[in-house]
Design an enzyme around this catalytic site. Structure first.
Site, PDB file in Angstrom:
ATOM      1  CB  THR A  40     -56.074  29.532 -48.615  1.00 18.59           C
ATOM      2  OG1 THR A  40     -55.817  28.705 -49.748  1.00 18.59           O
ATOM      3  CG2 THR A  40     -57.147  28.878 -47.750  1.00 18.59           C
ATOM      4  CB  CYS A  41     -55.031  33.719 -45.432  1.00 17.71           C
ATOM      5  SG  CYS A  41     -55.309  34.816 -44.028  1.00 17.71           S
ATOM      6  CE  LYS A  50     -60.718  32.293 -37.876  1.00 19.26           C
ATOM      7  NZ  LYS A  50     -60.562  31.081 -38.726  1.00 19.26           N
ATOM      8  N   GLY A 182     -64.569  15.199 -39.954  1.00 16.79           N
ATOM      9  CA  GLY A 182     -63.374  15.832 -39.406  1.00 16.79           C
ATOM     10  C   GLY A 182     -63.708  16.834 -38.323  1.00 16.79           C
ATOM     11  CB  VAL A 185     -58.786  24.184 -36.100  1.00 21.85           C
ATOM     12  CG1 VAL A 185     -59.124  25.664 -36.096  1.00 21.85           C
ATOM     13  CG2 VAL A 185     -57.967  23.833 -34.859  1.00 21.85           C
ATOM     14  CB  VAL A 239     -66.170   8.495 -42.710  1.00 19.89           C
ATOM     15  CG1 VAL A 239     -67.023   8.554 -43.984  1.00 19.89           C
ATOM     16  CG2 VAL A 239     -66.713   9.470 -41.678  1.00 19.89           C
ATOM     17  CB  ALA A 316     -52.414  33.189 -42.126  1.00 18.51           C
ATOM     18  CG  HIS A 441     -58.925  46.056 -12.476  1.00 15.68           C
ATOM     19  ND1 HIS A 441     -59.219  44.721 -12.302  1.00 15.68           N
ATOM     20  CD2 HIS A 441     -59.872  46.746 -11.790  1.00 15.68           C
ATOM     21  CE1 HIS A 441     -60.282  44.607 -11.535  1.00 15.68           C
ATOM     22  NE2 HIS A 441     -60.700  45.826 -11.201  1.00 15.68           N
TER      23      HIS A 441
END
Length: 455
Positions: A40-41, A50, A182, A185, A239, A316, A441
């Site tokens: 699935t990932c 992504k 839903g 995430v 729902v 994952a 920095h």
């Protein structure tokens, strides 16, 4: 019947890394994967989503570039081109996994596997009309989208009016309006992409807030930003039905109806353990999840379960670590899972990342903690790259042990910065030691250093 030291069922992140690490440890390994190497990932989850979200980030930055002194005209998001690039990225990474299996001499069997029981000294797995024997067995069968018992939902899925995140990743034509059932995430990440692509999105969530266990203040920042991006929220709503062209839900006891062109169902995932033959070995289950200990052992000696199929933390990177722990246990190397230091991320814009305890979860465990909150504006780079940004960081400190036990943040680069906090939580170094760390920095990560000095 071919004999191996290890049989692995499932070629997702947990399965393929387990096979790789076991082969590196000197074992002969057979890996069974009937659908997609990478699971699935790589094919339907982490990587394709992504890829889509990165396109929305570029689009948003280009569309809003005038405030940074850059003029861009006719900026648009080409959905077809985004899907094409997504397919290319997935193909490249899947090919990489296949090459890794070949280079480590893992025997890959592209058939559906089913456990047939025990053999003398091990276990038998049948696949594609052949039988395979192994001294050890790893179940890495993953998970699938959960489908709630909503009236009309299955009919809507069959007609194509409703879809899961799997089908949504290949949706060719975008509807004008979409309802997402839903607000966790997965739902938020998918909804964000479609909203940025021009779809009017309504998210219906049964809980009082979005994003599950995410810090409530962070959820407020997300909702405020999402509402500016073509998204509407209906929280604390149930729902009750999916019709031919709408979603029916209850809001404060009253019936409401949201008409739309598509429905996306994202109410979590369910361990994929049916029809594996686990009953032939007497593997202990907790509903659909396989019960495991901190070494990923099941109640059957020599049988392990890693990744989403054990239902512990369906991420994952959890599966990757579980694979390594399981193989180490096989090799006699001391190791165990520490689920309390696994980070989680929401990859929208802004990003959200967290690890460890919240104040509420820590106090529920009897800890004495204090919270330090600091705006991301304390980091010069954040100010340089954001205009009016509302990002912030929260550190949760155990005052008895004088160490960091949690970190929660929302803002740019949160997904990359969180690893710094993960190491701090994992090592339990005292704040006085952490104050001696030198951050480059200017970086947004410097906000962690600033927060440490507030402890």
């Amino acid at each position: 019947m071919e004999h191996f030291d290890l049989l692995v069922i499932g070629g997702g992140p947990g399965g393929y890394l387990c096979a790789e690490r076991a082969a590196q440890g000197g074992m002969s390994v057979a890996l069974f994967e009937a659908v997609h190497m990478g699971g699935t990932c790589l094919n339907e989850g982490c990587i394709p989503t992504k890829t889509l979200l990165n396109s929305t980030k570029l689009y948003r930055h280009a569309a809003e570039s005038a405030q940074f002194g850059v003029t861009a005209e006719n900026v648009k998001l080409d959905h077809a081109a985004v899907l094409k690039r997504k397919a290319q990225v997935v193909k490249q990474l899947v090919t990489g996994v296949e090459s890794a299996m070949k280079s480590h001499k893992v025997t890959v069997i592209r058939e559906t596997a089913r456990i047939a029981g025990r053999t003398e000294g091990g276990f038998q797995v049948d696949a594609g009309g052949e039988s395979y024997a192994g001294a050890r067995l790893v179940i890495a069968s993953g998970a699938q989208p959960a489908l709630p018992p909503i009236t009309g939902l299955r009919e809507a899925l069959e007609s194509g009016f409703a879809m899961t995140s799997t089908e949504a990743l290949d949706l060719k034509e975008l509807p004008q309006e979409m309802v997402v059932i839903g607000g966790g995430v997965i739902g938020l990440e998918m909804a964000y992409y479609f909203a940025m692509a021009g779809v009017k999105v309504t998210i219906i969530e049964a809980l009082p807030k979005i994003a599950g266990t995410t810090d409530p203040e962070i959820c407020k920042v997300l909702m405020d930003d999402y509402k500016k991006r073509n998204m509407t929220f209906k929280v604390d709503c149930k729902v009750t039905e999916v019709t031919r062209d709408s979603v029916v839900y209850e809001e404060k006891g009253e019936r409401q109806e949201a008409r739309c062109g598509k429905v996306l169902v994202c109410v979590g995932r369910r361990p994929n353990t049916a029809n594996l033959g686990l009953e032939t070995l007497g593997v202990e289950m907790d509903r659909a999840a396989i019960v495991t200990d901190r070494h990923l052992c099941t109640n059957v000696a020599g049988v392990y379960a890693i990744g989403d199929c054990n239902g512990k933390v369906m991420l994952a990177h959890t599966a990757y670590r579980e694979a390594e722990v399981a193989v180490n246990h096989m090799l006699g190397v001391r190791d165990e899972m520490r689920y309390g230091v696994i980070p989680s991320v929401i990859y929208t814009d802004p990003e959200v990342a967290c690890v460890g305890e919240s104040v509420e979860s820590a106090e529920a465990k009897g800890m004495h903690v204090k919270e330090v909150r600091l705006p991301m504006l304390f980091a010069g780079r954040y100010v340089a790259e954001n205009r009016g940004g509302r990002g912030f960081i929260k550190l949760v400190v155990d005052t008895d042990r004088s160490c960091l036990v949690g970190c929660h943040m929302v803002g740019s680069y949160a997904s990359e910065i969180i690893m710094t906090a993960v190491m701090m939580v994992d090592t339990e170094l005292p704040p006085q030691r952490l104050k001696k760390l030198v951050f480059p920095h200017p970086t947004v990560a410097e906000v962690i250093r600033e927060a440490i000095f507030q402890i």
